[in-house]
Write an enzyme that holds these catalytic residues in place. Structure first.
Site, mmCIF file in Angstrom:
data_model
loop_
_atom_site.group_PDB
_atom_site.id
_atom_site.type_symbol
_atom_site.label_atom_id
_atom_site.label_comp_id
_atom_site.label_asym_id
_atom_site.label_seq_id
_atom_site.Cartn_x
_atom_site.Cartn_y
_atom_site.Cartn_z
ATOM 1 C CD GLU A 150 0.945 -9.249 5.902
ATOM 2 O OE1 GLU A 150 0.145 -8.352 6.185
ATOM 3 O OE2 GLU A 150 0.589 -10.443 5.715
HETATM 4 C C1 HEC Z 1 2.801 -9.216 2.173
HETATM 5 C C2 HEC Z 1 1.529 -9.823 1.862
HETATM 6 C C3 HEC Z 1 0.250 -9.126 2.200
HETATM 7 C C4 HEC Z 1 -0.066 -7.792 2.190
HETATM 8 C C5 HEC Z 1 0.816 -6.627 1.831
HETATM 9 C C6 HEC Z 1 -1.457 -7.706 2.536
HETATM 10 N N1 HEC Z 1 -1.963 -8.942 2.759
HETATM 11 FE FE1 HEC Z 1 -3.890 -9.386 3.212
HETATM 12 N N2 HEC Z 1 -3.330 -11.240 3.704
HETATM 13 C C7 HEC Z 1 -2.093 -11.789 3.519
HETATM 14 C C8 HEC Z 1 -2.014 -13.055 4.211
HETATM 15 C C9 HEC Z 1 -0.798 -13.973 4.248
HETATM 16 C C10 HEC Z 1 -3.266 -13.239 4.846
HETATM 17 C C11 HEC Z 1 -3.664 -14.402 5.742
HETATM 18 C C12 HEC Z 1 -3.029 -14.172 7.094
HETATM 19 C C13 HEC Z 1 -3.626 -15.003 8.193
HETATM 20 O O1 HEC Z 1 -4.719 -15.537 8.039
HETATM 21 O O2 HEC Z 1 -2.970 -15.092 9.242
HETATM 22 C C14 HEC Z 1 -4.083 -12.087 4.472
HETATM 23 C C15 HEC Z 1 -5.428 -11.927 4.839
HETATM 24 C C16 HEC Z 1 -6.243 -10.925 4.336
HETATM 25 C C17 HEC Z 1 -7.700 -10.889 4.427
HETATM 26 C C18 HEC Z 1 -8.601 -11.952 5.047
HETATM 27 C C19 HEC Z 1 -9.301 -12.772 4.019
HETATM 28 C C20 HEC Z 1 -9.910 -14.015 4.589
HETATM 29 O O3 HEC Z 1 -10.467 -14.820 3.836
HETATM 30 O O4 HEC Z 1 -9.834 -14.216 5.827
HETATM 31 C C21 HEC Z 1 -8.102 -9.724 3.828
HETATM 32 C C22 HEC Z 1 -9.524 -9.222 3.647
HETATM 33 C C23 HEC Z 1 -6.906 -9.034 3.393
HETATM 34 N N3 HEC Z 1 -5.798 -9.789 3.701
HETATM 35 C C24 HEC Z 1 -6.856 -7.766 2.827
HETATM 36 C C25 HEC Z 1 -5.678 -6.994 2.793
HETATM 37 C C26 HEC Z 1 -5.623 -5.548 2.723
HETATM 38 C C27 HEC Z 1 -6.820 -4.631 2.661
HETATM 39 C C28 HEC Z 1 -4.307 -5.210 2.718
HETATM 40 C C29 HEC Z 1 -3.683 -3.843 2.713
HETATM 41 C C30 HEC Z 1 -4.066 -2.942 3.772
HETATM 42 C C31 HEC Z 1 -3.548 -6.437 2.732
HETATM 43 N N4 HEC Z 1 -4.414 -7.496 2.833
HETATM 44 C C32 HEC Z 1 -2.161 -6.508 2.643
HETATM 45 C C33 HEC Z 1 -1.064 -11.207 2.799
HETATM 46 C C34 HEC Z 1 -0.954 -9.826 2.602
#
Ligand code: HEC
Ligand code: HEC
Ligand code: HEC
Ligand code: HEC
Ligand SMILES: [Ca+2]
Ligand SMILES: [Ca+2]
Lengths: 318, 318
Positions: B122
């Site tokens: 990421e």
């Molecule tokens: C490169 C892609 C990417 C980036 C950059 C990213 N995310 Fe995510 N995010 C994801 C993915 C894929 C998941 C699910 C991962 C898992 O469940 O294992 C996720 C899960 C989440 C969730 C959980 C939501 C749920 O319903 O469970 C939240 C809240 C979230 N991200 C917020 C953020 C925040 C705040 C940041 C920055 C600090 C961020 N993400 C950066 C791809 C990204």
């Protein structure tokens, strides 16, 4: 002194002739009048990664509204993490430039906006039709129709809307602008720098309220032949559009190849290459202090909501 | 009927027990109270690609505020164009979930926000210290101090500010919410779907105003073992948090692996895998019509200006 100036509200005597505050309005082409709906549509398009084949890259990826219309990369990251050949100049105030791109190969913003979507190292769309079809599927049709009339969604009109939005990306009220209007002060160092750039001739190219005369000038630096590749004339070898000093402190790294990390180094190189002058450290510091007074107020933008189909995803491709 | 309902402003009799409008406020952890300055800082951090090693990826890259907190990718694009292992769920309303991530491995938003910066596919920061140093160099120090007191800039406080911002990413006033409050109508198809999901038992898991009971449930689909990898217990094999139906029409593709392109196909699979039921096309259409009434009003966000050093660029790395 600053209080006195603010009350007087007149141009201080030490501001060199030609310098002035950022103009309040930009030239608008007759065939693309600005309307609020068109600007709003252009804002969506500017920020929407759906313009790219992968669904991952928007204009804003390389010209971030949160960082002065640039990405601060040496060379921008595009489709599949490819790096382009040049540093991304700011989209802020670009509406004022006589031509677009370092080599001026696009006459105006509307022409420029057609470049990145089709550029294989930027947004990498295969054809204009592919991009238009994706915008259609996303649900942009009705919005284009509202702005451009029936069957309004086209590659041309996409570029027009983006151009209209970019004409709102102006940065007024830099400390220098307030100073020149007699509304505020700048530091003693900045005042010395202001005089210096005029005395040694920087302002023969970086002239007027935009701090560029909007011409092409030879810059014998690096391997990029610049405008020669556009005109095919050897006389244009290493010619580039004179870059504006507006917000230049916030648009590092410097030069068309992004090779220079600091503003002070860029100033030193300019003096040497363009004027055959070696500046003292004190002079460089003063000039940099002056250039920093040219950082204006960034545009205030409400994040748009992009049209998207309900119940299924767009068909991104790699 | 819709006019009558709007005037009556009372809950229509056909809405199944348990269903209700999106709550107006979210739970806030005692050790991270929301303040306007903290939310504003969190907004900058959420949108700022300076959180990533490359300077190219922000939270917003994968959870775009313009597209319902998702990127609509099967699996998101991260550092050097690597694809992660799961579909990105929306950040909208995430403040309501009992745990974060598909497998619930982060207890709350503050824990979650520490994941992506350190995730090599990421944002790919090598160490927390590297990230904190970059934020310091960008000029975030004084902003953190204002919010968290002296020497406020830390990895923990970064996560706190982001969490506080995310608690503002709520989507009230979906057509269903207006219907349930007696302020508007939904289509006859949507009403049939509303009854259907209750009759066949979807709402045993997708219950209450959030349309999730916030528990982990087994979903025997695909190869991802889900919560087993978190708890180490074989009993948790293929357990995932029940996904909310809020805005689900806008968050395609579906399921933790993003393998399903359309909402109607996701509905069909759920009925088969979770309930052992084969739905008719008409039932699927009705349920999808109902799910579409759960698309709310996205939060209105003013694009922030990121702190940046004047006169030199941040040191992005690949
Ligand atoms: C490169 C892609 C990417 C980036 C950059 C990213 N995310 Fe995510 N995010 C994801 C993915 C894929 C998941 C699910 C991962 C898992 O469940 O294992 C996720 C899960 C989440 C969730 C959980 C939501 C749920 O319903 O469970 C939240 C809240 C979230 N991200 C917020 C953020 C925040 C705040 C940041 C920055 C600090 C961020 N993400 C950066 C791809 C990204
Ligand atoms: C992947 C990076 C990337 C993307 C995406 C991108 N640009 Fe650029 N942009 C650049 C680079 C690099 C240049 C300079 C190229 C050159 O001069 O040859 C540039 C030049 C420009 C210029 C000219 C400014 C000047 O001073 O001459 C404008 C205006 C502009 N881009 C706007 C846009 C718009 C609008 C979009 C979306 C339709 C866009 N850009 C997408 C990297 C990008
Ligand atoms: C003969 C014309 C000319 C003169 C004189 C000149 N410049 Fe420039 N300047 C240019 C051109 C052309 C560019 C664009 C260079 C490129 O293509 O990278 C430029 C670029 C710059 C940049 C980098 C802008 C950016 O965004 O990367 C700075 C800073 C600058 N000039 C400062 C100065 C200073 C200070 C002086 C006087 C010491 C000066 N210039 C004198 C033509 C000139
Ligand atoms: C036994 C619990 C359970 C039942 C019953 C159930 N679901 Fe689910 N639902 C889940 C879980 C767990 C997930 C998350 C699946 C995953 O990890 O991909 C989910 C996911 C979904 C999704 C995809 C959400 C997304 O963002 O990808 C939809 C749509 C959905 N359910 C609709 C339904 C419908 C319609 C029914 C009834 C026909 C139903 N569900 C019955 C537990 C259940
Ligand atoms: Ca630059
Ligand atoms: Ca999804």
């Amino acid at each position: 002194a600053s209080v006195g100036l603010a009350q007087a509200a007149e141009r201080p005597a030490d501001v060199p002739e030609g310098m002035g505050a950022l103009p309040a309005s930009v030239p608008v082409p007759a065939d693309n009048p600005m309307t609020p709906a068109k600007v709003e549509l252009g804002k969506q398009l500017y920020l929407d990664p759906a313009l790219s084949k992968s669904g991952n890259i928007s204009c804003n990826s390389c010209h971030n509204l949160g960082s002065w219309g640039v990405d601060n990369q040496v060379r921008s990251i595009g489709h599949k993490w490819q790096r382009g050949g040049r540093n991304a100049p700011t989209s802020f105030n670009a509406a004022f430039w006589s031509t677009q791109f370092w080599d001026g190969r696009a006459p105006q913003l509307e022409d420029q906006a057609k470049g990145p979507p089709m550029n294989p190292v930027e947004m990498a769309d295969d054809t204009e039709a592919q991009l238009v079809a994706r915008l259609q599927e996303a649900g942009y049709g009705p919005e284009f129709d509202k702005v451009f009339g029936k069957n309004g969604l086209s590659f041309n009109n996409m570029a027009k809307a983006i151009g209209a939005f970019e004409r709102t990306l102006l940065t007024p009220d830099a400390p220098f602008d307030r100073y020149v209007r007699g509304e505020g002060d700048i530091s003693a160092a900045a005042k010395r720098g202001m005089k210096k750039v005029d005395d040694i001739g920087c302002t023969s190219c970086h002239s007027g309220p935009l701090f560029t005369n909007n011409t092409f000038q030879q810059f014998n630096y690096g391997t990029d032949t610049g405008r020669e590749a556009v005109t095919g004339k050897h006389d244009d070898d290493h010619y580039f559009r004179v870059q504006s000093w507006r917000n230049v402190a916030m648009t590092a790294p410097y030069f068309h190849d992004g090779s220079v990390k600091t503003l002070s180094e860029a100033v030193r190189i300019m003096a040497r290459v363009q004027l055959g002058t070696k500046l003292s450290d004190a002079d460089v510091a003063d000039i940099v202090a002056f250039l920093k007074t040219l950082t204006g107020t960034p545009p205030s933008v409400t994040y748009p909501v992009f049209p998207r189909p309900a119940g299924h995803a767009l068909n991104w491709m790699d």
